[in-house]
Design a protein around this motif. Sequence first.
Motif, mmCIF file in Angstrom:
data_model
loop_
_atom_site.group_PDB
_atom_site.id
_atom_site.type_symbol
_atom_site.label_atom_id
_atom_site.label_comp_id
_atom_site.label_asym_id
_atom_site.label_seq_id
_atom_site.Cartn_x
_atom_site.Cartn_y
_atom_site.Cartn_z
ATOM 1 N N ALA A 65 19.281 23.374 26.690
ATOM 2 C CA ALA A 65 18.729 24.684 26.335
ATOM 3 C C ALA A 65 19.807 25.763 26.343
ATOM 4 C CB ALA A 65 17.606 25.061 27.298
ATOM 5 N N LYS A 66 20.982 25.456 26.930
ATOM 6 C CA LYS A 66 22.061 26.439 27.034
ATOM 7 C C LYS A 66 23.093 26.326 25.911
ATOM 8 C CE LYS A 66 21.003 28.706 30.829
ATOM 9 N NZ LYS A 66 20.825 30.182 30.813
ATOM 10 N N TYR A 67 22.991 25.318 25.076
ATOM 11 C CA TYR A 67 23.974 25.160 24.005
ATOM 12 C C TYR A 67 24.038 26.423 23.133
ATOM 13 C CZ TYR A 67 24.368 20.087 24.864
ATOM 14 O OH TYR A 67 24.611 18.851 25.402
ATOM 15 N N TYR A 68 22.886 26.947 22.797
ATOM 16 C CA TYR A 68 22.804 28.165 21.980
ATOM 17 C C TYR A 68 23.546 29.307 22.667
ATOM 18 C CZ TYR A 68 20.620 31.864 19.140
ATOM 19 O OH TYR A 68 20.403 32.933 18.298
ATOM 20 N N ASP A 69 23.292 29.465 23.975
ATOM 21 C CA ASP A 69 23.862 30.584 24.724
ATOM 22 C C ASP A 69 25.378 30.460 24.891
ATOM 23 O OD1 ASP A 69 21.144 30.852 24.960
ATOM 24 O OD2 ASP A 69 21.071 30.502 27.117
ATOM 25 N N PHE A 70 25.853 29.228 25.087
ATOM 26 C CA PHE A 70 27.278 29.005 25.342
ATOM 27 C C PHE A 70 28.120 29.042 24.067
ATOM 28 C CE2 PHE A 70 26.144 26.109 29.221
ATOM 29 C CZ PHE A 70 25.807 27.237 29.955
ATOM 30 N N PHE A 71 27.487 28.837 22.919
ATOM 31 C CA PHE A 71 28.221 28.664 21.675
ATOM 32 C C PHE A 71 29.141 29.837 21.308
ATOM 33 C CE2 PHE A 71 28.574 28.870 17.001
ATOM 34 C CZ PHE A 71 29.255 27.690 16.788
ATOM 35 N N PRO A 72 28.698 31.098 21.390
ATOM 36 C CA PRO A 72 29.613 32.192 21.013
ATOM 37 C C PRO A 72 30.923 32.186 21.791
ATOM 38 C CG PRO A 72 27.366 33.007 21.160
ATOM 39 C CD PRO A 72 27.348 31.608 21.710
ATOM 40 N N ILE A 107 21.799 27.468 12.895
ATOM 41 C CA ILE A 107 22.962 28.333 12.692
ATOM 42 C C ILE A 107 24.207 27.529 12.337
ATOM 43 C CG2 ILE A 107 24.597 29.877 13.872
ATOM 44 C CD1 ILE A 107 22.127 30.958 15.439
ATOM 45 N N VAL A 108 24.485 26.461 13.094
ATOM 46 C CA VAL A 108 25.795 25.805 12.974
ATOM 47 C C VAL A 108 25.900 24.803 11.829
ATOM 48 C CG1 VAL A 108 26.203 26.116 15.431
ATOM 49 C CG2 VAL A 108 25.299 23.925 14.628
ATOM 50 N N LEU A 109 24.787 24.227 11.396
ATOM 51 C CA LEU A 109 24.877 23.169 10.385
ATOM 52 C C LEU A 109 25.292 23.681 9.007
ATOM 53 C CD1 LEU A 109 21.832 20.852 11.260
ATOM 54 C CD2 LEU A 109 24.267 20.436 11.674
ATOM 55 N N ASP A 110 25.091 24.973 8.743
ATOM 56 C CA ASP A 110 25.379 25.484 7.402
ATOM 57 C C ASP A 110 26.166 26.787 7.437
ATOM 58 O OD1 ASP A 110 25.219 25.210 4.598
ATOM 59 O OD2 ASP A 110 23.543 26.619 4.513
ATOM 60 N N HIS A 111 26.910 27.030 8.526
ATOM 61 C CA HIS A 111 27.652 28.289 8.631
ATOM 62 C C HIS A 111 28.964 28.185 7.840
ATOM 63 C CE1 HIS A 111 29.741 31.751 10.330
ATOM 64 N NE2 HIS A 111 28.567 32.156 10.784
ATOM 65 N N PRO A 112 29.317 29.202 7.058
ATOM 66 C CA PRO A 112 30.508 29.127 6.206
ATOM 67 C C PRO A 112 31.831 29.020 6.970
ATOM 68 C CG PRO A 112 29.549 31.334 6.157
ATOM 69 C CD PRO A 112 28.553 30.449 6.831
ATOM 70 N N ALA A 113 31.876 29.449 8.230
ATOM 71 C CA ALA A 113 33.121 29.393 9.006
ATOM 72 C C ALA A 113 33.310 28.063 9.725
ATOM 73 C CB ALA A 113 33.155 30.534 10.034
ATOM 74 N N LEU A 114 32.320 27.174 9.581
ATOM 75 C CA LEU A 114 32.327 25.920 10.320
ATOM 76 C C LEU A 114 32.260 24.725 9.370
ATOM 77 C CD1 LEU A 114 29.616 26.890 12.988
ATOM 78 C CD2 LEU A 114 32.094 27.247 13.153
ATOM 79 N N GLU A 115 32.892 23.638 9.784
ATOM 80 C CA GLU A 115 32.697 22.348 9.111
ATOM 81 C C GLU A 115 31.995 21.458 10.126
ATOM 82 O OE1 GLU A 115 32.406 20.816 5.876
ATOM 83 O OE2 GLU A 115 34.239 22.009 5.725
ATOM 84 N N THR A 116 30.809 21.008 9.796
ATOM 85 C CA THR A 116 29.958 20.361 10.792
ATOM 86 C C THR A 116 29.463 19.011 10.315
ATOM 87 O OG1 THR A 116 29.182 22.580 11.432
ATOM 88 C CG2 THR A 116 27.927 20.717 12.266
ATOM 89 N N THR A 117 29.428 18.055 11.234
ATOM 90 C CA THR A 117 28.822 16.758 10.948
ATOM 91 C C THR A 117 28.029 16.301 12.163
ATOM 92 O OG1 THR A 117 29.230 14.502 10.128
ATOM 93 C CG2 THR A 117 30.795 15.364 11.730
#
Length: 238
Positions: free
Chosen positions: A146-153, A200-210
Amino acid sequence: MHKINEMMDRPVVIEEVRDFLRTAQKQLDGKLGTIEKEANEKRVPIIPHETVAFFVWLFGQIKPKEILEIGTAIGFSAGLMAQHMEKNGKITTIDRNPVMLEKAKVNFKTLGIEDRITLLEGQADEWLAKLEKNRYDFIFMDSAKAKYYDFFPDCMRVLKDGGVLAVDDVLQGGTILEDVKDIPRRRRKIHKKLNAFLEIVLDHPALETTLLPLGDGLLLITKKETADFSFMKEVEAQ
């Protein structure tokens, strides 16, 4: 006593494939192999062997020198990373569980890697806010889901451009796809926060995600360029 993760027995691939991935790939030997075997026998949550094999391969490609880990547990994954990162590399690892921390300290001593490990004891969000910007080549986040969202920034703030963030156990045994009303109340917060995080992270332009179906889902994020994720903290504060 450690709390058993109820998702440990809910593979996101069929069991025959999971078992093949865990037994057919090269096994660990020496002291680290013993720690892995004993943890699995005692049902202590550590990364599964398919993720172990992937990390060994991945580190041969990206060759990290500075690693941050959020969620030390018994120190197994830090031991694995120390064994396969650059020779003079350093690991900073954070945990707040005193029982796990004591086991981790014993394991670090057993593995002879104490001089390469900085162990930060306490709340991850408090430590993350203090860490140096653009410092780490690789971050492994395996803590409260549940903290992944909070820690991400803060993870993005301390990760170098071109660095990789690996996030473990994001599929929740496949229940991440279910409607929130079908999720038991005790797990709804995790369900909501993980879905918001992935959105947020799967389609963010600043990130390459798999997203890989290893264990309970391993998310890999490359920071292509610096971006402002402070809005996630603002949402959380509301």
